[in-house]
Design an enzyme around this catalytic site. Structure first.
Site, short mmCIF file in Angstrom:
data_model
loop_
_atom_site.label_atom_id
_atom_site.label_comp_id
_atom_site.label_asym_id
_atom_site.label_seq_id
_atom_site.Cartn_x
_atom_site.Cartn_y
_atom_site.Cartn_z
N LYS A 1 82.86 26.28 -42.65
CA LYS A 1 82.38 26.11 -44.03
C LYS A 1 81.87 27.44 -44.58
CE LYS A 1 81.26 24.24 -47.91
NZ LYS A 1 80.18 23.49 -48.43
N SER B 1 83.29 20.03 -48.65
CA SER B 1 83.60 20.87 -49.81
C SER B 1 84.22 20.05 -50.93
CB SER B 1 84.57 21.98 -49.40
OG SER B 1 84.88 22.75 -50.52
N HIS C 1 84.84 29.52 -45.45
CA HIS C 1 85.41 28.90 -46.65
C HIS C 1 84.62 29.33 -47.90
CE1 HIS C 1 86.43 25.12 -49.01
NE2 HIS C 1 85.20 25.31 -49.43
N ASN C 2 83.29 29.26 -47.81
CA ASN C 2 82.47 29.65 -48.97
C ASN C 2 82.59 31.15 -49.24
OD1 ASN C 2 81.62 27.10 -49.49
ND2 ASN C 2 79.51 27.39 -48.84
N GLU D 1 85.66 31.68 -51.17
CA GLU D 1 85.46 31.17 -52.53
C GLU D 1 84.62 32.15 -53.37
OE1 GLU D 1 83.28 27.50 -52.64
OE2 GLU D 1 83.97 27.02 -54.65
P1 NBP Z 1 69.99 18.87 -52.30
O1 NBP Z 1 70.45 20.07 -51.53
O2 NBP Z 1 69.40 19.09 -53.64
O3 NBP Z 1 68.94 18.06 -51.40
C1 NBP Z 1 68.33 16.91 -51.89
C2 NBP Z 1 68.04 15.95 -50.77
O4 NBP Z 1 67.28 16.59 -49.75
C3 NBP Z 1 67.23 14.77 -51.26
O5 NBP Z 1 67.62 13.63 -50.53
C4 NBP Z 1 65.82 15.20 -50.90
O6 NBP Z 1 64.92 14.13 -50.73
C5 NBP Z 1 66.07 15.85 -49.58
N1 NBP Z 1 64.99 16.74 -49.12
C6 NBP Z 1 64.55 17.92 -49.63
BR1 NBP Z 1 65.14 18.70 -51.16
N2 NBP Z 1 63.53 18.45 -48.93
C7 NBP Z 1 63.33 17.57 -47.93
C8 NBP Z 1 62.42 17.55 -46.85
N3 NBP Z 1 61.56 18.54 -46.64
N4 NBP Z 1 62.45 16.49 -46.00
C9 NBP Z 1 63.34 15.49 -46.21
N5 NBP Z 1 64.24 15.45 -47.20
C10 NBP Z 1 64.24 16.49 -48.06
O7 NBP Z 1 71.17 17.79 -52.42
P2 NBP Z 1 72.74 17.93 -52.63
O8 NBP Z 1 73.09 18.91 -53.70
O9 NBP Z 1 73.25 16.56 -52.70
O10 NBP Z 1 73.23 18.60 -51.26
C11 NBP Z 1 73.00 18.00 -49.99
C12 NBP Z 1 73.50 18.95 -48.92
O11 NBP Z 1 74.91 19.14 -49.10
C13 NBP Z 1 72.87 20.34 -48.99
O12 NBP Z 1 72.73 20.88 -47.69
C14 NBP Z 1 73.88 21.14 -49.78
O13 NBP Z 1 73.81 22.53 -49.52
C15 NBP Z 1 75.18 20.54 -49.28
N6 NBP Z 1 76.32 20.64 -50.18
C16 NBP Z 1 76.15 20.53 -51.52
C17 NBP Z 1 77.25 20.61 -52.36
C18 NBP Z 1 77.08 20.45 -53.86
O14 NBP Z 1 78.07 20.66 -54.58
N7 NBP Z 1 75.91 20.07 -54.36
C19 NBP Z 1 78.53 20.81 -51.84
C20 NBP Z 1 78.68 20.89 -50.45
C21 NBP Z 1 77.57 20.80 -49.64
P3 NBP Z 1 63.95 13.68 -51.98
O15 NBP Z 1 64.83 12.86 -52.88
O16 NBP Z 1 62.89 12.89 -51.31
O17 NBP Z 1 63.46 14.94 -52.62
#
Ligand code: NBP
Length: 271
Positions: A184, A130, A187-188, A191
């Site tokens: 988590k 988070s 937590h969400n 939030e």
């Molecule tokens: P995203 O949730 O946008 O995911 C992007 C990543 O997933 C890239 O590496 C992409 O690869 C890969 N990906 C996807 Br999309 N489809 C895929 C598939 N079918 N096979 C393999 N790889 C795949 O990224 P993020 O916002 O950095 O979040 C990552 C995780 O952390 C998520 O589960 C998210 O819910 C969680 N999270 C996010 C936050 C936030 O604030 N953003 C906070 C806490 C947790 P590519 O580059 O090849 O498309």
């Protein structure tokens, strides 16, 4: 960069890249991989340049570049992408190696993965992360759960990179199997409840004619008392923020929101 990596991280979107940079700042060597390999090359050439970060060209390459027991963290879109990567990783891992899922996976999926991987001798950790982009970069709150045998092998990294409150890391082992992702989810939920309340208060204040400046003052006062929190603080800042033409930006933003992988919600449409 010579020597083997302390941890591998798959998924070079916003969370993965920032968490890797945070780990490198804390003295760990990280091996980075992504489905679209060009993101590995771009990351190494830019943000990761000069840091203790190694690129991997394939899953096999990633596994070969890690110290044992291997620690591999996934930060990819929740759902099938996690299962696909686990299936690709397992043939390149040995008994006792650790897979950590740091995405927002459903806790039942983590329960299933933890049990399936334990039967193969692989230790699974499902962790809540988070704090968004900035948290990942400078100190997230971490909620790891799963196979407790993994905890002594990841504790230093996790507690090292986590945010600190009164000198204590915002990271502790929370329980078995899907516990990390269950925490988590709760937590969400808290939030989003908070955000709903803030949204309704804004709506009520607008309806009775309170100006945006007065609203910001009220949120400033609330942030000095028991409501003191990140969400109240950023609401105050958002209310005060003006566009380049001197008008409040908030009033120009459409009242709608999207969700990753789910359905788009348009608050202007009534059922
Ligand atoms: P995203 O949730 O946008 O995911 C992007 C990543 O997933 C890239 O590496 C992409 O690869 C890969 N990906 C996807 Br999309 N489809 C895929 C598939 N079918 N096979 C393999 N790889 C795949 O990224 P993020 O916002 O950095 O979040 C990552 C995780 O952390 C998520 O589960 C998210 O819910 C969680 N999270 C996010 C936050 C936030 O604030 N953003 C906070 C806490 C947790 P590519 O580059 O090849 O498309």
């Amino acid at each position: 960069m010579s020597g083997k990596g302390d941890i591998g991280l798959i998924g070079l979107a916003v969370m993965g890249q920032n968490l890797i940079l945070n780990m490198a700042d804390h003295g760990f060597t990280v091996v980075a991989f992504n489905r679209s390999i060009e993101k590995v090359h771009a990351f190494l050439a830019n943000e990761a340049k000069g840091k203790s970060i190694i690129g991997a060209e394939s899953i096999q390459d990633l596994a070969s570049k890690l110290k044992t027991p291997r620690r591999v963290m996934l930060l990819v879109k929740a759902g099938d992408a996690v299962d696909n990567f686990i299936n690709q990783l397992v043939p390149h891992l040995e008994k006792g190696d650790i897979i950590i899922d740091g995405g927002n996976s459903e806790y039942q999926d983590s329960e299933r993965r933890s049990k399936d991987l334990a039967a193969k001798g692989i230790r699974f950790v499902g962790t809540g992360v988070s704090g968004g982009e900035e948290g990942a970069r400078y100190g997230p709150s971490l909620m790891p759960g799963g196979n407790k045998e993994a905890w002594p092998f990841i504790k230093d990294i996790f507690q090292g990179i986590a945010a600190k409150a009164d000198g204590q890391p915002c990271c502790e082992w929370v329980g078995n199997d899907g516990a990390g992702h269950f925490v988590k989810m709760v937590h969400n939920g808290i939030e989003y409840g908070d955000m709903q309340l803030i949204g309704e208060i804004y709506h009520l204040m607008s309806a009775i004619g309170i100006s945006q400046e007065e609203m910001a003052d009220t949120f400033t006062e609330w942030n000095k008392g028991e409501l003191d929190s990140f969400l109240i603080e950023i609401t105050r800042d958002i209310l005060k923020f003006k566009d380049t033409d001197g008008q409040y930006l908030l009033q120009k933003i459409r009242d709608s929101a999207g969700q990753k992988g789910y359905r788009k919600v348009d608050c202007n449409r009534r059922p």
